[in-house]
Design a protein around this motif. Sequence first.
Motif, PDB file in Angstrom:
ATOM      1  N   VAL A  88       0.855  -1.183   0.000  1.00 50.67           N
ATOM      2  CA  VAL A  88       0.000   0.000   0.000  1.00 50.67           C
ATOM      3  C   VAL A  88       0.891   1.233   0.000  1.00 50.67           C
ATOM      4  O   VAL A  88       1.773   1.373   0.859  1.00 50.67           O
ATOM      5  CB  VAL A  88      -0.929   0.006   1.233  1.00 50.67           C
ATOM      6  CG1 VAL A  88      -1.836   1.241   1.221  1.00 50.67           C
ATOM      7  CG2 VAL A  88      -1.768  -1.272   1.272  1.00 50.67           C
ATOM      8  N   GLY A  89       0.680   2.133  -0.954  1.00 55.94           N
ATOM      9  CA  GLY A  89       1.493   3.335  -1.045  1.00 55.94           C
ATOM     10  C   GLY A  89       0.789   4.565  -0.495  1.00 55.94           C
ATOM     11  O   GLY A  89      -0.451   4.621  -0.424  1.00 55.94           O
ATOM     12  N   VAL A  90       1.560   5.560  -0.094  1.00 57.12           N
ATOM     13  CA  VAL A  90       1.062   6.889   0.306  1.00 57.12           C
ATOM     14  C   VAL A  90      -0.080   6.748   1.316  1.00 57.12           C
ATOM     15  O   VAL A  90      -1.211   7.168   1.072  1.00 57.12           O
ATOM     16  CB  VAL A  90       0.605   7.714  -0.922  1.00 57.12           C
ATOM     17  CG1 VAL A  90       0.496   9.198  -0.555  1.00 57.12           C
ATOM     18  CG2 VAL A  90       1.566   7.548  -2.079  1.00 57.12           C
ATOM     19  N   ASN A  91       0.218   6.157   2.475  1.00 62.98           N
ATOM     20  CA  ASN A  91      -0.836   5.807   3.427  1.00 62.98           C
ATOM     21  C   ASN A  91      -0.758   6.568   4.747  1.00 62.98           C
ATOM     22  O   ASN A  91      -1.397   6.183   5.713  1.00 62.98           O
ATOM     23  CB  ASN A  91      -0.829   4.289   3.690  1.00 62.98           C
ATOM     24  CG  ASN A  91      -2.115   3.829   4.358  1.00 62.98           C
ATOM     25  OD1 ASN A  91      -3.164   4.439   4.185  1.00 62.98           O
ATOM     26  ND2 ASN A  91      -2.033   2.772   5.129  1.00 62.98           N
ATOM     27  N   PHE A  92       0.041   7.632   4.814  1.00 59.68           N
ATOM     28  CA  PHE A  92       0.063   8.494   5.990  1.00 59.68           C
ATOM     29  C   PHE A  92      -0.148   9.937   5.535  1.00 59.68           C
ATOM     30  O   PHE A  92       0.296  10.315   4.443  1.00 59.68           O
ATOM     31  CB  PHE A  92       1.388   8.359   6.744  1.00 59.68           C
ATOM     32  CG  PHE A  92       1.504   7.096   7.544  1.00 59.68           C
ATOM     33  CD1 PHE A  92       1.126   7.062   8.884  1.00 59.68           C
ATOM     34  CD2 PHE A  92       1.987   5.924   6.965  1.00 59.68           C
ATOM     35  CE1 PHE A  92       1.232   5.898   9.627  1.00 59.68           C
ATOM     36  CE2 PHE A  92       2.104   4.757   7.696  1.00 59.68           C
ATOM     37  CZ  PHE A  92       1.717   4.744   9.037  1.00 59.68           C
ATOM     38  N   PRO A  93      -0.825  10.774   6.341  1.00 61.94           N
ATOM     39  CA  PRO A  93      -1.131  12.147   5.902  1.00 61.94           C
ATOM     40  C   PRO A  93       0.097  12.921   5.450  1.00 61.94           C
ATOM     41  O   PRO A  93       0.070  13.566   4.392  1.00 61.94           O
ATOM     42  CB  PRO A  93      -1.771  12.772   7.145  1.00 61.94           C
ATOM     43  CG  PRO A  93      -2.294  11.629   7.927  1.00 61.94           C
ATOM     44  CD  PRO A  93      -1.361  10.485   7.680  1.00 61.94           C
ATOM     45  N   ASP A  94       1.169  12.893   6.221  1.00 59.30           N
ATOM     46  CA  ASP A  94       2.366  13.649   5.857  1.00 59.30           C
ATOM     47  C   ASP A  94       3.022  13.079   4.607  1.00 59.30           C
ATOM     48  O   ASP A  94       3.672  13.805   3.849  1.00 59.30           O
ATOM     49  CB  ASP A  94       3.367  13.657   7.013  1.00 59.30           C
ATOM     50  CG  ASP A  94       2.812  14.360   8.247  1.00 59.30           C
ATOM     51  OD1 ASP A  94       1.893  15.192   8.072  1.00 59.30           O
ATOM     52  OD2 ASP A  94       3.269  14.072   9.359  1.00 59.30           O
ATOM     53  N   ARG A  95       2.863  11.799   4.381  1.00 55.92           N
ATOM     54  CA  ARG A  95       3.419  11.160   3.182  1.00 55.92           C
ATOM     55  C   ARG A  95       2.716  11.701   1.945  1.00 55.92           C
ATOM     56  O   ARG A  95       3.350  11.971   0.924  1.00 55.92           O
ATOM     57  CB  ARG A  95       3.229   9.644   3.302  1.00 55.92           C
ATOM     58  CG  ARG A  95       3.864   8.842   2.185  1.00 55.92           C
ATOM     59  CD  ARG A  95       5.328   8.584   2.452  1.00 55.92           C
ATOM     60  NE  ARG A  95       5.856   7.655   1.467  1.00 55.92           N
ATOM     61  CZ  ARG A  95       6.352   7.977   0.286  1.00 55.92           C
ATOM     62  NH1 ARG A  95       6.396   9.238  -0.089  1.00 55.92           N
ATOM     63  NH2 ARG A  95       6.803   7.057  -0.536  1.00 55.92           N
ATOM     64  N   GLY A 132      -2.452   4.456  13.920  1.00 59.64           N
ATOM     65  CA  GLY A 132      -3.748   5.107  14.079  1.00 59.64           C
ATOM     66  C   GLY A 132      -3.947   6.287  13.143  1.00 59.64           C
ATOM     67  O   GLY A 132      -5.076   6.770  12.982  1.00 59.64           O
ATOM     68  N   ARG A 133      -2.876   6.776  12.527  1.00 62.25           N
ATOM     69  CA  ARG A 133      -2.946   7.901  11.593  1.00 62.25           C
ATOM     70  C   ARG A 133      -2.976   7.457  10.136  1.00 62.25           C
ATOM     71  O   ARG A 133      -2.995   8.301   9.241  1.00 62.25           O
ATOM     72  CB  ARG A 133      -1.761   8.844  11.822  1.00 62.25           C
ATOM     73  CG  ARG A 133      -1.927   9.742  13.020  1.00 62.25           C
ATOM     74  CD  ARG A 133      -0.681  10.549  13.368  1.00 62.25           C
ATOM     75  NE  ARG A 133       0.179  10.898  12.260  1.00 62.25           N
ATOM     76  CZ  ARG A 133       0.048  12.001  11.494  1.00 62.25           C
ATOM     77  NH1 ARG A 133      -0.947  12.853  11.707  1.00 62.25           N
ATOM     78  NH2 ARG A 133       0.923  12.253  10.519  1.00 62.25           N
ATOM     79  N   MET A 134      -3.009   6.177   9.894  1.00 62.78           N
ATOM     80  CA  MET A 134      -3.070   5.704   8.512  1.00 62.78           C
ATOM     81  C   MET A 134      -4.308   6.255   7.797  1.00 62.78           C
ATOM     82  O   MET A 134      -5.404   6.301   8.368  1.00 62.78           O
ATOM     83  CB  MET A 134      -3.117   4.177   8.462  1.00 62.78           C
ATOM     84  CG  MET A 134      -1.805   3.489   8.757  1.00 62.78           C
ATOM     85  SD  MET A 134      -1.995   1.684   8.639  1.00 62.78           S
ATOM     86  CE  MET A 134      -0.283   1.178   8.718  1.00 62.78           C
ATOM     87  N   LEU A 135      -4.137   6.670   6.549  1.00 61.60           N
ATOM     88  CA  LEU A 135      -5.273   7.106   5.743  1.00 61.60           C
ATOM     89  C   LEU A 135      -6.223   5.941   5.481  1.00 61.60           C
ATOM     90  O   LEU A 135      -7.444   6.115   5.430  1.00 61.60           O
ATOM     91  CB  LEU A 135      -4.776   7.683   4.415  1.00 61.60           C
ATOM     92  CG  LEU A 135      -3.865   8.909   4.514  1.00 61.60           C
ATOM     93  CD1 LEU A 135      -3.330   9.283   3.137  1.00 61.60           C
ATOM     94  CD2 LEU A 135      -4.593  10.088   5.148  1.00 61.60           C
ATOM     95  N   PHE A 136      -5.651   4.764   5.290  1.00 57.28           N
ATOM     96  CA  PHE A 136      -6.424   3.545   5.058  1.00 57.28           C
ATOM     97  C   PHE A 136      -6.002   2.519   6.109  1.00 57.28           C
ATOM     98  O   PHE A 136      -4.961   1.861   5.954  1.00 57.28           O
ATOM     99  CB  PHE A 136      -6.177   3.007   3.647  1.00 57.28           C
ATOM    100  CG  PHE A 136      -6.458   4.017   2.559  1.00 57.28           C
ATOM    101  CD1 PHE A 136      -7.758   4.297   2.183  1.00 57.28           C
ATOM    102  CD2 PHE A 136      -5.419   4.694   1.942  1.00 57.28           C
ATOM    103  CE1 PHE A 136      -8.022   5.231   1.185  1.00 57.28           C
ATOM    104  CE2 PHE A 136      -5.663   5.632   0.951  1.00 57.28           C
ATOM    105  CZ  PHE A 136      -6.973   5.901   0.577  1.00 57.28           C
TER     106      PHE A 136
END
Length: 284
Positions: free
Chosen positions: A78-85, A218-222
């Motif tokens: 899974v790519g790009v899965n944190f807000p700051d990322r 807990g901050r994962m987008l997905f």
Amino acid sequence: MNLVTFSADGKQHWGVTAAGGVLALSPEFPQWNTLRNVIEAGAILRVLKAGQGRPASHPEGSFTYDIPIPDPEKIICVGVNFPDRNAEYKDGQDAPPFMSLFPRFARSFTGHGQPLIRPPESPQLDYEGEIAVIIGKAGRRIPEVEALSHIAALTLCNEGTIRDWVRHAKFNVTQGKNWDRSGSIGPSAVPFTDPAQITDIALETRVNGELRQQDRTGRMLFPVARQIAYISTFTTLVPGDIIVTGTPTGAGARFDPPVWLKPGDTVEVSAEGIGTLRNGVADE
């Protein structure tokens, strides 16, 4: 006590962690060639019971770690899965409504304690510390509320990437993500028994002792449950499949100028309750 796959004396074994090393259990259960077979048989508890209280058969230094599941049917990242990322891309776009996915092959990973390999074709070897989930129960179109019950174990991943090769095509990163032994998985598979093991835990990556990546699941987008539900919509997840769940901000490509891994570096990926995955770097 965790599950491990390792090699010693020219032979691959599976077993469990033990004081001062590992305990080979594969000779006692010849019906299961790999930990994937153990998981398929629903035999994790049986294996753990068999190893309880026993000494190591192979002390540290007498074996090398392999990736815990050496023969998964599929590895999906899974790519790009944190807000700051997501913000790192500086494209002005909000977080996407659907997750980005790509495949990796087992050959692109090595075990704990083994070097990541930098190929001669590019110096741009980068790190991505992540948590990986190992599927324990098959399913298709798994409801999100049931998704975590399909996990057998957790492990760690350094989803090593050859950065310039992910940009060789307009929409495809696969060729930058699958160089032999450019990433790592391990050191062990931690049996999954409680949603708290993945819901909100700390994840960190250090390079030569310097903290480079730090965030919480807990901050994962997905979240992981959504990943399992979404992925299982289009493909059947089977025991031994691995989902690599996403990396926080702070990879070497995002420095100005970029900071690539080089021979002699040490990368450590750590997560609460799972442990630390450590690898050096070497040229092919």
